[in-house]
Write an enzyme that holds these catalytic residues in place. Sequence first.
Site, short mmCIF file in Angstrom:
data_model
loop_
_atom_site.label_atom_id
_atom_site.label_comp_id
_atom_site.label_asym_id
_atom_site.label_seq_id
_atom_site.Cartn_x
_atom_site.Cartn_y
_atom_site.Cartn_z
N GLU A 177 0.50 -0.77 -0.08
CA GLU A 177 0.12 -0.15 -0.34
C GLU A 177 0.71 0.62 -0.14
O GLU A 177 1.88 1.46 0.85
CB GLU A 177 -1.06 0.42 1.26
N ARG A 192 5.01 -13.53 9.37
CA ARG A 192 5.62 -12.24 9.41
C ARG A 192 6.73 -12.29 10.27
O ARG A 192 7.19 -13.25 11.58
CB ARG A 192 4.82 -11.13 10.55
N LYS A 245 2.33 1.88 10.93
CA LYS A 245 2.86 3.22 9.96
C LYS A 245 2.34 4.08 10.26
O LYS A 245 3.07 5.43 11.04
CB LYS A 245 2.25 3.10 8.33
#
Length: 769
Positions: A265, A480, A490
């Site tokens: 993204e 992950r 973020k």
Amino acid sequence: ALGLFTGIGLSEAKAREALRNGALSALLRRAVLQARSALGPALDKATGTLLYNTAARLKDPKHLAFLVGYIARREILTDLQLSAALEYVRSHPLEPLDVADFERSCGVGVCITPEQIEEAVETVISKHRAELLAERYHFNMGLLMGEARNRLRWADGKTIKNEVDLQVLHLLGPKTEADLEKKPKVAKARLVPAEKQKVAVVENGDMGTETQSLLEQLRGEALKFHKPGENYKTEGYVVTPNTMDLLKQHLAITGGQVRTRFPPEPNGILHIGHAKAINFNFGYAKANGGVCFLRYDDTNPEKEEEKYFTAIREMVEWLGYQPYAVTHASDYFDQLYTWALELICRGQAYVCHQKIEELKGHNPLPSPWRDRPVEESLLLFEDMRKGKFGEGEATLRMKLVMEDGKMDPVAYRIKFTPHHRTGDKWCIYPTYDYTHCLCDSIEHITHSLCTKEFQARRSSYFWLCNALDVYCPVQWEYGRLNLLYTVVSKRKIIRLVETGAVRDWDDPRLFTLTALRRRGFPPEAINNFCARVGVTVAQATMEPHLLEACAREVLNEQAPRAMAVLEPLKVTITNFPAQKALEVLVPNFPADESRGFHKVPFHQTIYIEETDFREEADKGYKRLAPGQPVGLRHAGYIITVQNVIKDVSGRVIELEVTCTKSDVAEKPKAFIHWVSVPLACEVRLYERLFLHKNPEDPLEVPGGFLSDLNPDSLHVVHSALVDSSVHSARPFDKFQFERLGYFSVDPDSKEGKMVFNRTVTLKEDPGKA
């Protein structure tokens, strides 16, 4: 049920284990009852074993009755036949099965006579007769078994073994004492470490030889991946009447090529976790001669900025990967909209007016508009597109229940925000759940690799492709990669920037990729770190010092040596042997002088580290002190203190020394680094940004991550000195400052004032382990 399972020959422990697995016990019960109806209540152990293996290994339960029928009729008699049968039904997901082809593939009705077995074993033994006579019973008898079985695929293994034993005994006679002795072990050749092996890799049609990383060897979960076009063999993959035709079309377009994609993204900077995703997606494609797309998931215009698009591509290429194509979800907005209309027409989507707040939580109320007529949803969706509803007043939702229980995920929502690529053309934007799988389908992705948290979206992924009758890729999830002592969210990094805790996204104390580059971490070190973590289903949470160790390995080979002094102490050589500065040749890499030298001036005035001098030498102290000389690295001289000069406060500000050629003086206890006619520079020394391993854990840090900041995470040395050999260095150039660590030129450097970031120390700090 326990009696039913022990009645087919299972031990009580095995039967209880089967009962604890609901799906297995249900299948096994059906299989046993079906077999009993054909063979009677007493089933022999061999039949019971075949029934158990069928229930345990069958991926699609719809074929259970079909296979059990063959077992009950004694047409499938061995595990070898059963394995072939299971593989056949897995490879032929569509009904009806070709019975003749199935039976031919599974050896149904094939009768192997004792004479055939005897003849096959004779042939194999004749082939290896010389080796058998030489090695006798030390010969690998498994080789004989294997070759005989290859000649008679459906023969009984025990019968073949008995025939091999008999014919070997006839040839060699009974075992002697020498035959009973253990065969001496042969020393194995030492293998080159896997990460150093050289392999041929094909990327975008170009053949090149390069070091194969551990990741490219694809150990672990990647070994289970399907081959292109064999999507249907994946557990959980949904097969429709059109699946096989769509896969044929897919193979015609791709030529059987592996295709992956990295779909970030563009609303923030990539971090260390993304490095694993980049390595896995690009690395898997590369290792299989395939290609990888860089596809921006630009479906949320409110948070997207051009700087993020640029930075993401820079980081992908910095890590050494070249995208096959750079695409955007927005490239396909028109097609996605057309498919949304089709989904409504198929009765699989509807316009809903529930508020966003009503859709949140674990058990939101079902939509009262779920069954509204197709024509009504089509008109309302067109009104959404024309901007006749406000934000939050309407959404388009898909009719399905996801794996996590979430019902009817949103496909489109209203946002009156111009898009950076499409401008004001759209005021409705597709969601991740709707967009991602369809973009994968359009680009004919073979392996949609994503982290474990997207597993709950797998059901919607398969459902949507099949609902629209388009090619359906396979989604594979992996764990992950997280690091301790940091945050990568973020939102939280933005808070750190806003509060002034860090300068920006590329502050070297962060673990964003731009920050790691600025601090001086080589891309090879990051790739090696990801490779060592590997690809597993479990989440990996690693210590930062493991990444630092990878950096040291690479920098030791890449970073030329230089000398710098962080806390300068002036030293005047009173008997300097020349009227002007001398030139000293310093090897760029002392362990390999073939890699060149650089020149360093050597003048009457030099500077050493304050910590390399003491007025009184303690026991064990080996550096400069009155009465204790030291050598100057690379200069060929040894200096001895003659006079200590102090300021009014008693602080040592200068030393007067004499020098002696090292080849005529006694060897000193130590050699220290120094600079002469140096350049002034600023040096930034970094420590961990957070004090605790898990700054986001409320149990470990009750006050929140902002309360856990390390006040000593940055120490700036304003008056450091570095030798003049680095004067032409550019931002991101890397050096090893001898005895101090690895350093990288910071982009803040300007004419007359270089700035260096310390990447890592020369050795790991034991206190951080």
